[in-house]
Design a protein around this motif. Structure first.
Motif, PDB file in Angstrom:
ATOM      1  N   VAL A  79       0.818  -1.219   0.000  1.00 33.45           N
ATOM      2  CA  VAL A  79       0.000   0.000   0.000  1.00 33.45           C
ATOM      3  C   VAL A  79       0.850   1.267   0.000  1.00 33.45           C
ATOM      4  N   SER A  80       2.187   1.110   0.157  1.00 32.45           N
ATOM      5  CA  SER A  80       3.024   2.313   0.189  1.00 32.45           C
ATOM      6  C   SER A  80       4.355   2.082  -0.498  1.00 32.45           C
ATOM      7  N   ASN A  81       4.913   3.181  -0.969  1.00 35.44           N
ATOM      8  CA  ASN A  81       6.250   3.188  -1.566  1.00 35.44           C
ATOM      9  C   ASN A  81       7.004   4.356  -0.956  1.00 35.44           C
ATOM     10  N   GLN A  82       8.281   4.139  -0.648  1.00 34.84           N
ATOM     11  CA  GLN A  82       9.089   5.220  -0.081  1.00 34.84           C
ATOM     12  C   GLN A  82      10.264   5.516  -1.011  1.00 34.84           C
ATOM     13  N   PRO A  83      10.085   6.490  -1.901  1.00 36.06           N
ATOM     14  CA  PRO A  83      11.148   6.868  -2.824  1.00 36.06           C
ATOM     15  C   PRO A  83      11.782   8.205  -2.438  1.00 36.06           C
ATOM     16  N   GLN A  84      12.981   8.433  -2.929  1.00 38.08           N
ATOM     17  CA  GLN A  84      13.539   9.779  -2.849  1.00 38.08           C
ATOM     18  C   GLN A  84      12.784  10.635  -3.873  1.00 38.08           C
ATOM     19  N   TYR A  85      12.366  11.831  -3.460  1.00 38.02           N
ATOM     20  CA  TYR A  85      11.587  12.668  -4.373  1.00 38.02           C
ATOM     21  C   TYR A  85      11.640  14.105  -3.898  1.00 38.02           C
ATOM     22  N   TRP A 144      15.041  15.811  -7.898  1.00 41.54           N
ATOM     23  CA  TRP A 144      15.108  14.374  -8.167  1.00 41.54           C
ATOM     24  C   TRP A 144      13.696  13.844  -8.383  1.00 41.54           C
ATOM     25  N   ARG A 145      13.291  13.715  -9.646  1.00 39.73           N
ATOM     26  CA  ARG A 145      11.921  13.338  -9.984  1.00 39.73           C
ATOM     27  C   ARG A 145      11.885  12.047 -10.799  1.00 39.73           C
ATOM     28  N   VAL A 146      12.795  11.150 -10.538  1.00 38.07           N
ATOM     29  CA  VAL A 146      12.931   9.952 -11.362  1.00 38.07           C
ATOM     30  C   VAL A 146      11.740   9.005 -11.237  1.00 38.07           C
ATOM     31  N   ILE A 147      10.884   9.191 -10.227  1.00 37.39           N
ATOM     32  CA  ILE A 147       9.722   8.319 -10.103  1.00 37.39           C
ATOM     33  C   ILE A 147       8.554   8.773 -10.984  1.00 37.39           C
ATOM     34  N   GLU A 148       8.639   9.972 -11.538  1.00 33.00           N
ATOM     35  CA  GLU A 148       7.486  10.516 -12.258  1.00 33.00           C
ATOM     36  C   GLU A 148       7.131   9.764 -13.547  1.00 33.00           C
ATOM     37  N   PHE A 191       5.427   7.694   0.564  1.00 41.58           N
ATOM     38  CA  PHE A 191       6.130   8.338   1.671  1.00 41.58           C
ATOM     39  C   PHE A 191       7.421   8.873   1.057  1.00 41.58           C
ATOM     40  N   VAL A 192       7.524  10.127   0.720  1.00 44.54           N
ATOM     41  CA  VAL A 192       8.725  10.591   0.017  1.00 44.54           C
ATOM     42  C   VAL A 192       9.789  11.053   1.001  1.00 44.54           C
ATOM     43  N   PHE A 193      11.029  10.625   0.745  1.00 45.44           N
ATOM     44  CA  PHE A 193      12.115  11.067   1.612  1.00 45.44           C
ATOM     45  C   PHE A 193      13.037  12.025   0.864  1.00 45.44           C
ATOM     46  N   GLN A 194      13.808  12.772   1.636  1.00 48.61           N
ATOM     47  CA  GLN A 194      14.691  13.819   1.131  1.00 48.61           C
ATOM     48  C   GLN A 194      13.942  14.878   0.325  1.00 48.61           C
ATOM     49  N   PRO A 195      12.817  15.386   0.818  1.00 47.75           N
ATOM     50  CA  PRO A 195      12.135  16.478   0.111  1.00 47.75           C
ATOM     51  C   PRO A 195      12.982  17.740   0.047  1.00 47.75           C
ATOM     52  N   LEU A 196      14.005  17.832   0.922  1.00 51.99           N
ATOM     53  CA  LEU A 196      14.895  18.998   0.924  1.00 51.99           C
ATOM     54  C   LEU A 196      16.221  18.710   0.225  1.00 51.99           C
ATOM     55  N   ALA A 197      16.311  17.538  -0.450  1.00 53.57           N
ATOM     56  CA  ALA A 197      17.546  17.171  -1.158  1.00 53.57           C
ATOM     57  C   ALA A 197      18.755  17.291  -0.236  1.00 53.57           C
ATOM     58  N   GLN A 198      18.652  16.620   0.924  1.00 53.17           N
ATOM     59  CA  GLN A 198      19.729  16.619   1.916  1.00 53.17           C
ATOM     60  C   GLN A 198      20.071  18.031   2.388  1.00 53.17           C
ATOM     61  N   GLY A 214      15.022  24.106 -14.261  1.00 53.84           N
ATOM     62  CA  GLY A 214      15.283  23.732 -15.655  1.00 53.84           C
ATOM     63  C   GLY A 214      15.975  22.407 -15.857  1.00 53.84           C
ATOM     64  N   ASP A 215      17.152  22.449 -16.497  1.00 60.84           N
ATOM     65  CA  ASP A 215      17.855  21.228 -16.874  1.00 60.84           C
ATOM     66  C   ASP A 215      18.499  20.502 -15.697  1.00 60.84           C
ATOM     67  N   LEU A 216      18.390  21.042 -14.490  1.00 60.76           N
ATOM     68  CA  LEU A 216      18.909  20.343 -13.313  1.00 60.76           C
ATOM     69  C   LEU A 216      17.927  19.294 -12.805  1.00 60.76           C
TER      70      LEU A 216
END
Length: 342
Positions: free
Chosen positions: A175-181, A185-189, A204-211, A317-319
């Motif tokens: 019922v849940s996934n915990q990805p970095q997002y 970092w939007r690789v799950i999209e 459950f997204v982790f690192q919403p502040l990008a460390q 942008g490209d980042l």
């Protein structure tokens, strides 16, 4: 603090989750950890995330102690299994042996009879998937786990697990996934998010502040601030410094006027961005000081206008990384924007 359903399950979680990776048992002492948990509770946070591998069990133990006086039914505790917790051949992975033993050890350290969400910390290529799913299902049947989740699994891996669970007639479902997002970092999209939305799996997204990069406290051409995680001991600097590049930091500073116009801190802007993405149930924050918890929790309930979201995309942008092949590789992949100091 608002609460959201975890995917299509009946479980509600606070839209901000307090997590203790790199903090409890490692970066901060017990007194500071307990104070941070207290600040989280004061802010209305009821969901707490940890893992058996965090500080080799110490993080679970400290969290359990910090929540000892809290009515168990009033909080949701999530932990994980898979990554190495010892030197033995069976001290890792998702074999039935390790899943069962790790769950029992986590329960002892947390001081609870059950965990609300038990997550496969990574996919285990060496263990038959049916063995893992049956072991998880048995833990649910035994009442030691309420809901099942995964972390950093690809869309194909999640899809295979869902199909196999149906074939095996298992009662329990992911019922849940915990990805970095986060904004960068939007690789799950492209793949993970669409699958999870269709299948009712919440994020459950982790690192919403990008460390910490998206807080704006790291500035191009300057030393890392004293007292920040990048300047601390332990493993934190190793994870943070790999994403510190002047080209990125300069671009992040261009988000400061956006946050000021919205009337938020840059940290709140970044967390609110993740919470506004469809399919996200909760954003996991970490902290070494209570005031950080209070500030970050201020992102709860904040809605960003479409024009603000567009400006964020324009600035970064490209980042922005959208490569789905990098799912589950966040420990190994160094983003393109972190490879240059210019």
């Amino acid at each position: 603090m608002e609460h959201r359903r975890l995917g299509r399950s009946g479980l509600y979680v606070s839209e901000i989750t307090y997590g203790n990776w790199l903090t409890h048992g490692e970066l901060v002492d017990r007194e500071a950890a307990v104070a941070c948990v207290g600040a989280a509770l004061d802010a209305g946070i009821t969901t707490f995330d940890t893992a058996d591998v965090y500080a080799q069990g110490a993080a679970e133990r400290v969290l359990g102690e910090a929540l000892r006086a809290v009515r168990r039914e009033s909080v949701e505790i999530a932990t994980k299994v898979c990554l190495p917790v010892g030197d033995g051949a069976n001290d890792r992975g998702l074999s039935r042996k390790h899943v069962m033993e790790s769950c029992h050890a986590s329960l002892r350290r947390l001081g609870t009879d059950y965990v609300d969400v038990y997550q496969a910390h990574r996919f285990d290529e060496a263990t038959p998937l049916d063995e893992t799913l049956v072991a998880f299902d048995d833990l649910v049947r035994q009442g030691k786990v309420r809901y099942l989740g995964v972390s950093e699994w690809t869309a194909a891996q999640i899809g295979s697990a869902l199909a196999l669970a149906d074939q095996l007639g298992l009662r329990s479902r992911i019922v849940s996934n915990q990805p970095q997002y986060n904004m960068l970092w939007r690789v799950i999209e492209p793949e993970v998010l669409p699958l999870c939305r269709r299948e009712g799996i919440g994020q459950f997204v982790f690192q919403p502040l990008a460390q910490g990069v998206l807080t704006g406290k790291y500035r191009p051409g300057e030393q890392v601030p004293a007292g920040s995680r990048a300047a601390s001991g332990g493993r934190a600097p190793r994870f943070i410094r790999r994403v510190l590049g002047d080209s990125l930091l300069a671009r992040v500073q261009r988000l400061r006027p956006v946050a000021e116009e919205v009337g938020t801190s840059m940290a709140q802007l970044a967390i609110a961005w993740t919470l506004q993405q469809e399919g996200v149930s909760s954003a996991i924050i970490g902290a070494s000081r209570p005031e950080q918890v209070t500030e970050n929790a201020g992102a709860a309930g904040l809605r960003l206008e479409a024009s603000v979201l567009a400006r964020i995309d324009e600035v970064l942008g490209d980042l922005i990384d959208l490569d789905p092949s990098k799912t589950a590789q966040m420990m190994a992949v160094k983003p393109e924007w972190a490879r240059s100091s210019g």
